[in-house]
Design a protein around this motif. Structure first.
Motif, PDB file in Angstrom:
ATOM      1  N   SER A  65       0.867  -1.132  -0.016  1.00  0.00           N
ATOM      2  CA  SER A  65      -0.078   0.095  -0.230  1.00  0.00           C
ATOM      3  C   SER A  65       0.897   1.376   0.065  1.00  0.00           C
ATOM      4  O   SER A  65       0.579   2.249  -0.580  1.00  0.00           O
ATOM      5  CB  SER A  65      -0.962   0.281   1.093  1.00  0.00           C
ATOM      6  OG  SER A  65      -1.420  -1.177   1.491  1.00  0.00           O
ATOM      7  N   SER A  66       1.938   1.082   0.635  1.00  0.00           N
ATOM      8  CA  SER A  66       2.887   2.370   0.635  1.00  0.00           C
ATOM      9  C   SER A  66       4.237   2.071   0.226  1.00  0.00           C
ATOM     10  O   SER A  66       4.790   0.879   0.221  1.00  0.00           O
ATOM     11  CB  SER A  66       2.804   2.646   2.076  1.00  0.00           C
ATOM     12  OG  SER A  66       1.826   3.422   2.636  1.00  0.00           O
ATOM     13  N   CYS A 134      -8.548  -4.469  -2.015  1.00  0.00           N
ATOM     14  CA  CYS A 134      -8.258  -4.232  -3.522  1.00  0.00           C
ATOM     15  C   CYS A 134      -7.680  -2.847  -3.625  1.00  0.00           C
ATOM     16  O   CYS A 134      -7.813  -1.956  -3.100  1.00  0.00           O
ATOM     17  CB  CYS A 134      -9.525  -4.081  -4.392  1.00  0.00           C
ATOM     18  SG  CYS A 134     -10.286  -5.605  -4.396  1.00  0.00           S
ATOM     19  N   GLN A 135      -6.314  -3.049  -4.415  1.00  0.00           N
ATOM     20  CA  GLN A 135      -5.633  -1.802  -4.794  1.00  0.00           C
ATOM     21  C   GLN A 135      -6.243  -1.335  -6.301  1.00  0.00           C
ATOM     22  O   GLN A 135      -6.311  -2.297  -7.163  1.00  0.00           O
ATOM     23  CB  GLN A 135      -4.215  -2.016  -4.670  1.00  0.00           C
ATOM     24  CG  GLN A 135      -3.644  -1.253  -3.890  1.00  0.00           C
ATOM     25  CD  GLN A 135      -2.009  -1.671  -3.811  1.00  0.00           C
ATOM     26  OE1 GLN A 135      -1.782  -2.924  -3.463  1.00  0.00           O
ATOM     27  NE2 GLN A 135      -1.305  -1.150  -3.907  1.00  0.00           N
ATOM     28  N   THR A 136      -6.656  -0.071  -6.525  1.00  0.00           N
ATOM     29  CA  THR A 136      -7.240   0.361  -7.598  1.00  0.00           C
ATOM     30  C   THR A 136      -6.303   0.003  -8.787  1.00  0.00           C
ATOM     31  O   THR A 136      -6.653  -0.424  -9.903  1.00  0.00           O
ATOM     32  CB  THR A 136      -7.672   1.746  -7.659  1.00  0.00           C
ATOM     33  OG1 THR A 136      -6.791   2.529  -6.859  1.00  0.00           O
ATOM     34  CG2 THR A 136      -8.799   1.830  -6.983  1.00  0.00           C
TER      35      THR A 136
ATOM     36  N   GLN B 119     -12.508   4.729  -8.576  1.00  0.00           N
ATOM     37  CA  GLN B 119     -11.464   5.983  -8.449  1.00  0.00           C
ATOM     38  C   GLN B 119     -10.245   5.216  -8.696  1.00  0.00           C
ATOM     39  O   GLN B 119      -9.735   4.207  -8.201  1.00  0.00           O
ATOM     40  CB  GLN B 119     -11.316   6.284  -7.039  1.00  0.00           C
ATOM     41  CG  GLN B 119     -10.363   7.601  -6.779  1.00  0.00           C
ATOM     42  CD  GLN B 119     -10.383   8.344  -5.663  1.00  0.00           C
ATOM     43  OE1 GLN B 119     -10.450   7.569  -4.593  1.00  0.00           O
ATOM     44  NE2 GLN B 119     -10.049   9.414  -5.503  1.00  0.00           N
ATOM     45  N   ARG B 120      -9.743   5.870 -10.040  1.00  0.00           N
ATOM     46  CA  ARG B 120      -8.330   5.412 -10.444  1.00  0.00           C
ATOM     47  C   ARG B 120      -7.345   6.420  -9.978  1.00  0.00           C
ATOM     48  O   ARG B 120      -7.560   7.689  -9.741  1.00  0.00           O
ATOM     49  CB  ARG B 120      -8.270   5.282 -11.955  1.00  0.00           C
ATOM     50  CG  ARG B 120      -9.031   4.084 -12.704  1.00  0.00           C
ATOM     51  CD  ARG B 120      -9.183   4.132 -13.882  1.00  0.00           C
ATOM     52  NE  ARG B 120     -10.481   3.538 -14.290  1.00  0.00           N
ATOM     53  CZ  ARG B 120     -11.513   4.103 -14.305  1.00  0.00           C
ATOM     54  NH1 ARG B 120     -11.707   5.270 -14.356  1.00  0.00           N
ATOM     55  NH2 ARG B 120     -12.491   3.288 -14.777  1.00  0.00           N
ATOM     56  N   ALA B 128       0.280   6.922  -0.358  1.00  0.00           N
ATOM     57  CA  ALA B 128      -0.398   5.471  -0.195  1.00  0.00           C
ATOM     58  C   ALA B 128      -0.852   5.225  -1.654  1.00  0.00           C
ATOM     59  O   ALA B 128      -1.679   6.135  -2.260  1.00  0.00           O
ATOM     60  CB  ALA B 128      -1.163   5.292   0.653  1.00  0.00           C
ATOM     61  N   ALA B 129      -0.943   4.054  -1.952  1.00  0.00           N
ATOM     62  CA  ALA B 129      -1.785   3.673  -3.056  1.00  0.00           C
ATOM     63  C   ALA B 129      -3.294   3.807  -2.719  1.00  0.00           C
ATOM     64  O   ALA B 129      -3.675   3.444  -1.610  1.00  0.00           O
ATOM     65  CB  ALA B 129      -1.337   2.032  -3.688  1.00  0.00           C
ATOM     66  N   TYR B 130      -4.048   4.127  -3.878  1.00  0.00           N
ATOM     67  CA  TYR B 130      -5.524   3.958  -3.345  1.00  0.00           C
ATOM     68  C   TYR B 130      -6.066   2.465  -3.141  1.00  0.00           C
ATOM     69  O   TYR B 130      -5.815   1.535  -4.125  1.00  0.00           O
ATOM     70  CB  TYR B 130      -6.305   4.367  -4.789  1.00  0.00           C
ATOM     71  CG  TYR B 130      -6.223   5.971  -5.090  1.00  0.00           C
ATOM     72  CD1 TYR B 130      -5.710   6.633  -4.112  1.00  0.00           C
ATOM     73  CD2 TYR B 130      -6.783   6.454  -6.166  1.00  0.00           C
ATOM     74  CE1 TYR B 130      -5.463   8.143  -4.198  1.00  0.00           C
ATOM     75  CE2 TYR B 130      -6.676   8.074  -6.449  1.00  0.00           C
ATOM     76  CZ  TYR B 130      -6.167   8.561  -5.375  1.00  0.00           C
ATOM     77  OH  TYR B 130      -6.066   9.936  -5.692  1.00  0.00           O
ATOM     78  N   GLU B 131      -6.461   2.360  -2.282  1.00  0.00           N
ATOM     79  CA  GLU B 131      -7.407   1.080  -2.018  1.00  0.00           C
ATOM     80  C   GLU B 131      -8.452   0.858  -1.461  1.00  0.00           C
ATOM     81  O   GLU B 131      -8.775   1.984  -0.572  1.00  0.00           O
ATOM     82  CB  GLU B 131      -6.047  -0.007  -1.279  1.00  0.00           C
ATOM     83  CG  GLU B 131      -5.759   0.525  -0.256  1.00  0.00           C
ATOM     84  CD  GLU B 131      -4.733  -0.393   0.547  1.00  0.00           C
ATOM     85  OE1 GLU B 131      -3.755  -0.826  -0.039  1.00  0.00           O
ATOM     86  OE2 GLU B 131      -4.578  -0.489   1.849  1.00  0.00           O
ATOM     87  N   PHE B 132      -9.169  -0.309  -1.549  1.00  0.00           N
ATOM     88  CA  PHE B 132     -10.601  -0.227  -0.952  1.00  0.00           C
ATOM     89  C   PHE B 132     -10.751  -1.648  -0.251  1.00  0.00           C
ATOM     90  O   PHE B 132     -10.193  -2.521  -0.887  1.00  0.00           O
ATOM     91  CB  PHE B 132     -11.701   0.434  -1.561  1.00  0.00           C
ATOM     92  CG  PHE B 132     -11.910  -0.238  -2.904  1.00  0.00           C
ATOM     93  CD1 PHE B 132     -12.640  -1.622  -2.977  1.00  0.00           C
ATOM     94  CD2 PHE B 132     -11.191  -0.052  -4.019  1.00  0.00           C
ATOM     95  CE1 PHE B 132     -12.871  -2.362  -4.009  1.00  0.00           C
ATOM     96  CE2 PHE B 132     -11.343  -0.652  -5.149  1.00  0.00           C
ATOM     97  CZ  PHE B 132     -12.097  -1.827  -5.340  1.00  0.00           C
TER      98      PHE B 132
END
Lengths: 622, 711
Positions: A65-66, A134-136, B119-120, B128-132
């Motif tokens: 994530s980071s 999930c990572q977009t 959301q891209r 941080a990367a976008y994540e959900f």
């Protein structure tokens, strides 16, 4: 995409028994979803048992994530494992490609399958996973490859891990046949209460049995039958009458079972497990004859078998691979096998050693192609399989013929899971370059095994060129490899954001005498840098200076502006206590804060220091 | 509804585009490709609308079973749970249905829009990367209703929240401020070292020659003839003479990045009147140019020009990625009445996705929501709080689909069905892409666009039952100010489970009054200071066992209820608040003494295994506020960093000491040193320090005497 008049490659394939495919996009990889899973199992089983190796490759919903969550060169195997563990616990596997293959001189015969998985809660018990992240960027990348998310979610195969399966068995409360293990042979002395209990149950059972076997019943009216049922506590088990005997303790279970042995000619005892573990009741099923009794037992077995199959889902394949004990070839084994362990075996253990031990029980031999690559020479920045294959192609003459025997693929849609075949190809190439392929097929497996053994089960090796990040941030580091002791590494944070390593180094250079000697600075993420001291001992001097009142000059200025420093043990604590903040600086701050109030602080640092001094990490040259 | 299923499935499966046939419910599906046009038409519809109904579809609701909404949720805990949900899960579909009263047709016209959003990460933002998070059951649920995940992930409209936009703009500003000369400096120190090997030196020499040749030709041309240097242009197209910002320049093509670096070095070292620039070309790939400059000031001007252009480009790309947020901005700026069904969570999602991070407390959240959306109506509250409507609803459930079929049967079944003229019904027509229809089959439930449409219909019908006459309602008047609606505006269910309602305009919390006949309070009034949370106990213990176990110590009336949070944790509600501290003290002392006497204690059954932890309700809140979500509560507590087994509480009436004690506790999060200091602090702070210790001792004593008597 294929013009109409041109015969599609799939069509051609269905006419020949064997095809040699060199173009990756035409590799016939069998796509497997819920609908064709069961029918494919036996075929897969055959391929697995006849193969030499099994390649695996996963498509997950994310990895880190980071920036600092990524496994990097400054990680020890332990911290690398903790990072991989964190990812494996949060993300999900959407595609699992396996490819049993054989190596024959310069030929690879492969049987690739790509399984679409979705952790559907088939049993409504919050399993296999309550939720997943999930990572977009991962989803977008998959979308670009034409991945069909609807197929995956509507039609993906579910699964349960081994650990989950055993809890499910208990919770489903399905009656279990009594095996001999549960029957304790020792008969403890009976107390008065026990005797009373047994006699009461015995008379109830006798009563009920007599009533059931009494042929008059059949002529009775329905009302009477149902009344009798209520009075006697009888019920049906399938087509057979049965009776439930409630028990309050495991001891009573034993007593009841012992008592029922007296009726063993016609009664089959079953144990009804309680939801929270233990036993809820014992059920006695009445059979009409010895033959019927065997029939019942067989029925129970098939029922259990079917149920298990349904519950396990995709894990059936994992079990097949595990049972075959074949060597498994992977590309990024630490990542893949932490996922496999956590989804299909059991929750991940807290440290690398336990993980390796636990994994080895299921998969005795795991070979990472990245590790094989290291024997060839300095292959840099090879995180991508295709790039690695191209690299080898340019440098070595090791043609590998890919043969993928026909698998009629009804699914004319997009073909996914190419990576697994590429892994086979790469592995074939590497074996031929490293001369670990047997020249003839006849040569015994032992030779291969011993040659391969050298490479097996290395999940994270120190000269980790494969793990090296390809980000720009490490540009400026030359490619000489040098091992650095964790002791010489200091984490620095609390400086202006978006500072470059070069500027930071300049700032440090004049700030204190420890920086008069050779040292290097590298950014870990935007908030934090690591400083590597060339001369042993300087790191401690520096840390002491940072924490003392004597800090003076430019360094004092920087400290007043918020500069902080901590040794490698703090970083290890960040990883082990799961402080996965998005900025490493925040995580280090938290680790320091929680550490300060620990009374056993002194003890712990001492321990980790001992541990650290043997620990080497690989860092690029200074 | 179920019988219509096959048709709707087919519809979904075969028509992914926006075409509407008479057979299906007309719904405008909006994706990346048609977003801009849809937005501009939506703008008109919203501006003309009397109210706008909305609905959201998310990837999940609760990140862990214990985060589900319970009757034992205090309002602040409830907010924390909603906050957690809104922060972790993604919105993948957004239904917007503006309703306008058409006086000519005497009916409502609505334009249901169904936005697929995803959301891209379109901007190169750091961090941080976008994540959900996805809740497996929710995904399965959506799949059951044939949700098109491909449409969402492949073609969903992306967005930026206001906060993300601000951050990105700031980032751009600072980049173009800082980089003025920094980049040159840093370049120098690293790259000078590269000129050591012979090939590099030779290459640099060659480049130097070529550049001076070009420069010479250029100067010659300016003085004399206008012919271009043929010899130069021939050289492999690597050097292409162009004009850059009205200046002659060379565009460099086909060099490796290392070669480009060397050229850059050469330019800087040897040519005062050349400048090396790296600019982003039209098709977003970067271009390397060497520009002829007349003077140092000309160079500065050029640099500024280029920089400004790049900055504008960067800002444009940020503006372009606002995407779906334009719709939210529209709803907010038009200040229309927003209608939702049980929409507290929806509003929280809108806030966190399109405005910024959710505030820490419910109060702050409410006041800022009220700023963005001054008028919100929740149809679920409306239906439950008004007796006329309750009568209409015939006491059936107030779920959206149920309310829709009860209140608007003529719409639910399609207008073609026989008119059930038993009740005055509001007519609704649907218009999509300028095609009006009043004739359709029912849509797919749990598709945001259709759900928004249903919500709007329910609201319109409810208004009519309340006596609002749309015929007399002037179009200029805001429906939200209608006196018959006024008492319902801005009320939201904080929690449907315990009927707690919050007023967004005042921040007041009330418990549902009118509907209480429907919702019998199973539980007596919950006093949170009487609650202890216990977790980590042996798994075979059930609520009843725990109750019995505690009752043995404090008497049969001491425990009012035991409620399972999940399989690893329970709330124990005592009859009196002081029993909380008594219980915790007793447990604490039992934890410490592991002698045979404490093993015989009735609580020993609860403490078996040595992992049983207990604390007051405040700790529960603390655990809820963590961003971590473990599936089991006991694991969660561990992950939050709780290492103690018992957290003692101070007597509740000493509010002043409350703060100081809390501080002490915050510092002592560690058990071994914490326990001791905590007790010491107890002595320091509270006057009757012996009270707590004494009382538990007393209990133990009394217990032993009882035990002795029995024997």
């Amino acid at each position: 995409m294929v013009p109409k008049f041109k015969p599609s490659p799939l069509r051609i394939r269905s006419f020949c028994t064997k095809t040699v495919q060199q173009n990756p996009h035409h590799w016939p990889i069998k796509q497997i979803t819920k609908t064709n899973f069961n029918e494919s199992l036996s075929e897969i089983k055959n391929h697995i048992s006849s193969s030499d190796f099994i390649a695996v490759s996963l498509q997950n919903t994310g990895s880190f994530s980071s920036p600092w969550h990524r496994v990097s060169t400054f990680d020890t195997p332990e911290t690398a494992y903790l990072k991989a563990k964190f990812a494996a616990e949060r993300f999900q596997i959407l595609q699992f490609a396996i490819c049993p293959f054989k190596l024959q001189a310069s030929k690879v015969i492969a049987y690739p399958y790509n399984f679409h998985l979705f952790p559907r809660d088939e049993l409504k018990m919050g399993m296999p996973s309550y939720s997943f992240t999930c990572q977009t960027s991962y989803l977008t990348a998959m979308a670009k490859e034409g991945f069909d998310f609807n197929t995956c979610i509507y039609d993906g195969i579910s699964y349960l891990s081994e650990a989950q399966e055993s809890t499910v068995k208990v919770r489903m409360g399905n009656p279990m046949a009594v095996d001999h293990a549960t029957k304790s042979s020792s008969s403890p002395a009976l107390s008065v209460a026990d005797t009373v209990f047994i006699e009461r149950v015995r008379s109830r059972v006798k009563h009920w049995k007599n009533a059931c076997t009494d042929s008059d019943i059949k002529t009775e009216a329905a009302l009477v039958t149902s009344l009798r049922k209520i009075v006697l506590g009888g019920e049906q088990f399938g087509s057979r009458p049965s009776m439930t005997i409630d028990v309050c303790s495991e001891r009573q279970v034993q007593l009841v079972l012992k008592m029922l042995e007296d009726f063993s000619d016609v009664l089959v005892p079953l144990i009804i497990p309680a939801k929270g573990g233990g036993t809820q009741a014992v059920r006695a099923v009445l059979t009409s004859s010895d033959e019927d009794k065997h029939l019942l037992k067989r029925e129970l077995q098939t029922f259990e078998f079917e149920q298990n199959k349904r519950v396990r889902g995709f894990r059936e394949v994992i079990d097949l691979i595990s049972a075959s004990q074949k060597p498994i070839v992977a590309h990024n084994s630490l990542n893949d096998f932490t996922f496999i362990h956590s989804k299909f075996l059991a929750p991940l253990p807290p440290n690398m050693n336990e993980f390796i031990c636990s994994l080895r029980l299921a998969f005795p031999q795991v070979i990472d192609v990245n590790y094989l690559l290291k024997d060839i020479g300095p292959v840099k920045k090879m995180t991508n399989i295709s790039a690695t294959i191209a690299y080898l192609k340019n440098r070595f003459f090791a043609p590998i013929e890919m043969e993928i025997p026909n698998q009629a693929n009804e699914n004319e849609g997009k073909i996914h899971g190419h990576n697994v075949v590429k892994i086979c190809q790469l592995f074939g190439k590497l074996c031929s370059i490293l001369k670990i392929t047997p020249d003839a097929i006849e040569s015994s497996d032992d030779f291969l095994a011993s040659a391969i053994n050298r490479y097996a089960n290395i999940f994270y090796s120190l000269p980790g060129s494969s793990q090296e990040p390809t980000n720009e941030e490490i540009r400026g580091w030359t490619n000489d490899k040098r091992k650095v002791s964790c002791e010489d590494v200091v984490f620095l944070w609390g400086f202006r954001e978006r500072i470059s390593a070069g500027i930071l180094k300049n700032m440090l250079q004049g700030s204190h005498e420890v920086f008069a000697e050779a040292f290097n600075v590298r950014m870990v993420d935007r908030s934090c840098a690591i400083v590597v001291f060339g001369k042993p001992g300087l790191s401690n001097t520096f840390k002491n200076v940072m924490n003392s009142k004597e800090v003076s000059g430019p360094l004092r200025e920087m400290v007043s502006d918020g500069l902080k420093a901590a040794g490698y043990e703090t970083y290890q604590r960040v990883c082990s206590s799961g402080l996965w903040e998005s900025a490493l600086a925040d995580a280090l701050d938290k680790a320091l804060a929680s550490h300060n109030c620990l009374s056993e602080a002194a003890y712990e640092t001492k321990q980790s220091e001992i541990y650290l001094s043997n620990e080497l990490i690989n860092l690029a040259e200074l | 509804m179920k019988k219509r299923w096959p048709i709707t499935i087919l519809y979904r499966a075969f028509s992914s585009s926006t075409t509407s046939t008479t057979a299906s419910f007309p719904l405008k599906h909006v994706k990346k490709s048609n977003f801009d046009s849809a937005l501009s038409s939506l703008r008109h519809h919203v501006q003309a609308a009397d109210f706008v109904a909305i609905d959201l579809e998310m990837t999940g609701i609760t990140s862990a079973p214990w985060r589900d909404s319970f009757e034992f949720d205090r309002f602040d805990v409830r907010y924390l749970k909603v906050k957690d949900s809104a922060e972790k899960f993604a919105v993948i579909q957004f239904g917007v249905s503006p309703f306008r009263w058409d006086p000519l047709k005497q009916s409502f016209i609505t334009h249901p829009h169904n936005f697929f959003i995803f959301q891209r990460q379109e901007l190169p933002l750091d961090g941080a990367a976008y994540e959900f998070l996805c809740q497996t059951t929710s995904m399965d649920f959506l799949a059951k209703y044939q949700f098109d995940f491909n449409a969402c992930i492949h073609e969903g409209v992306s967005y930026l929240s206001r906060e993300q936009e601000d951050k990105a703009l700031k980032h751009v500003n600072s980049t173009y401020e800082d980089e003025s000369l920094d980049s040159w400096h840093s370049l120098k120190e690293i790259r000078d070292t590269h000129l050591f090997n012979i090939p590099d030196i030779l290459f640099a020499e060659r480049m130097k020659d070529r550049l001076s040749e070009w420069l010479g030709g250029l100067l010659r041309n300016r003085d004399g003839g206008s012919e271009v240097q043929p010899s130069f242009n021939d050289s492999k197209q690597q050097f292409e003479t162009i004009f850059f910002k009205m200046r002659p320049a060379i565009s460099l093509n086909g060099f490796t990045s290392h070669q480009l670096l060397l050229i850059q070095l050469v330019v800087r070292k040897h040519f005062k009147d050349l400048a090396y620039l790296r600019v982003s070309g039209e098709n977003s790939c970067s271009q390397n140019v060497i520009v002829y400059i007349e003077s140092e000031s000309d160079k500065k001007m050029l640099m500024k020009e280029v920089k400004d252009e790049q900055k504008i480009d960067a800002e444009m790309s940020i503006k372009a990625s606002i995407g779906f947020r334009h719709v939210i901005d529209l709803l907010s700026s038009e200040k229309k009445l927003i209608v939702g069904h049980n929409c507290f969570l929806d509003i929280a999602h809108i806030y966190s996705k399109f405005f910024g991070p959710l505030p820490l407390t419910a109060e702050e959240f409410i006041s800022s929501v009220n700023k963005y959306f001054p008028h919100i109506i929740d149809t679920k509250i409306l239906l439950n709080s008004n007796s006329i409507l309750q009568q209409r609803m015939k006491k059936s459930s107030t779920s959206l689909s149920k309310a829709f079929s009860v209140l608007c049967p003529q719409i639910a079944l399609g207008s073609k069905s026989t008119h059930l003229a038993l009740q005055p019904s509001v007519k609704v027509e649907v218009e999509v892409d300028d095609i009006r229809s009043s004739n359709w089959n029912s849509g797919v439930k749990h598709e945001a666009g259709y759900d928004a449409f249903m919500t709007g219909c329910v609201f319109a019908q409810a208004c009519s039952h309340l006596g609002i006459d749309f015929k007399q309602q002037s179009s200029s008047e805001n429906l939200a100010h209608n006196e018959k609606l006024r008492e319902h505006v801005n009320l939201l269910y904080l929690s449907w489970t315990n009927g707690e309602i919050i007023n967004l305009s005042t921040g007041n919390r009330t418990s549902e009054s009118l509907a209480s006949n429907k919702r019998k309070n199973h539980y007596p009034k919950i006093l949170f200071e009487c609650i202890v949370i216990v977790w980590g106990f042996p798994s075979h213990l059930k609520a009843w066992d725990i109750r019995e176990c505690i009752s043995k110590v404090y008497g049969p009336t001491s425990v009012i209820s035991v409620y399972h949070v999940d399989e690893t944790a329970v709330f124990v509600q005592f009859s009196r608040a002081e029993m909380v501290s008594k219980f915790l003290d007793l447990k604490g002392s039992l934890d410490r003494n592991n002698d045979p006497i404490s093993v015989l204690h009735p609580l020993a059954k609860l403490l078996e295994g040595g992992n049983t932890c207990a604390a007051s309700y405040e700790t529960y809140k603390e655990i809820c506020s963590s961003t971590v979500s473990k599936v089991l509560f006991a694991d969660q507590a561990k992950a939050v960093g709780i290492k103690w087994k018992t957290k003692l509480v101070e007597s509740s009436d000493k509010t002043k000491e409350h703060e100081s004690l809390r501080k002490v506790k915050a510092v002592n999060s560690d058990p071994s040193c914490g326990e001791r200091t905590k007790n010491k602090n107890f002595d320091d702070v509270s006057n009757d320090s012996s009270y707590s210790q004494l009382s538990s001792d007393e209990i133990i004593d009394s217990f032993y005497t009882r035990e002795a008597k029995q024997i």
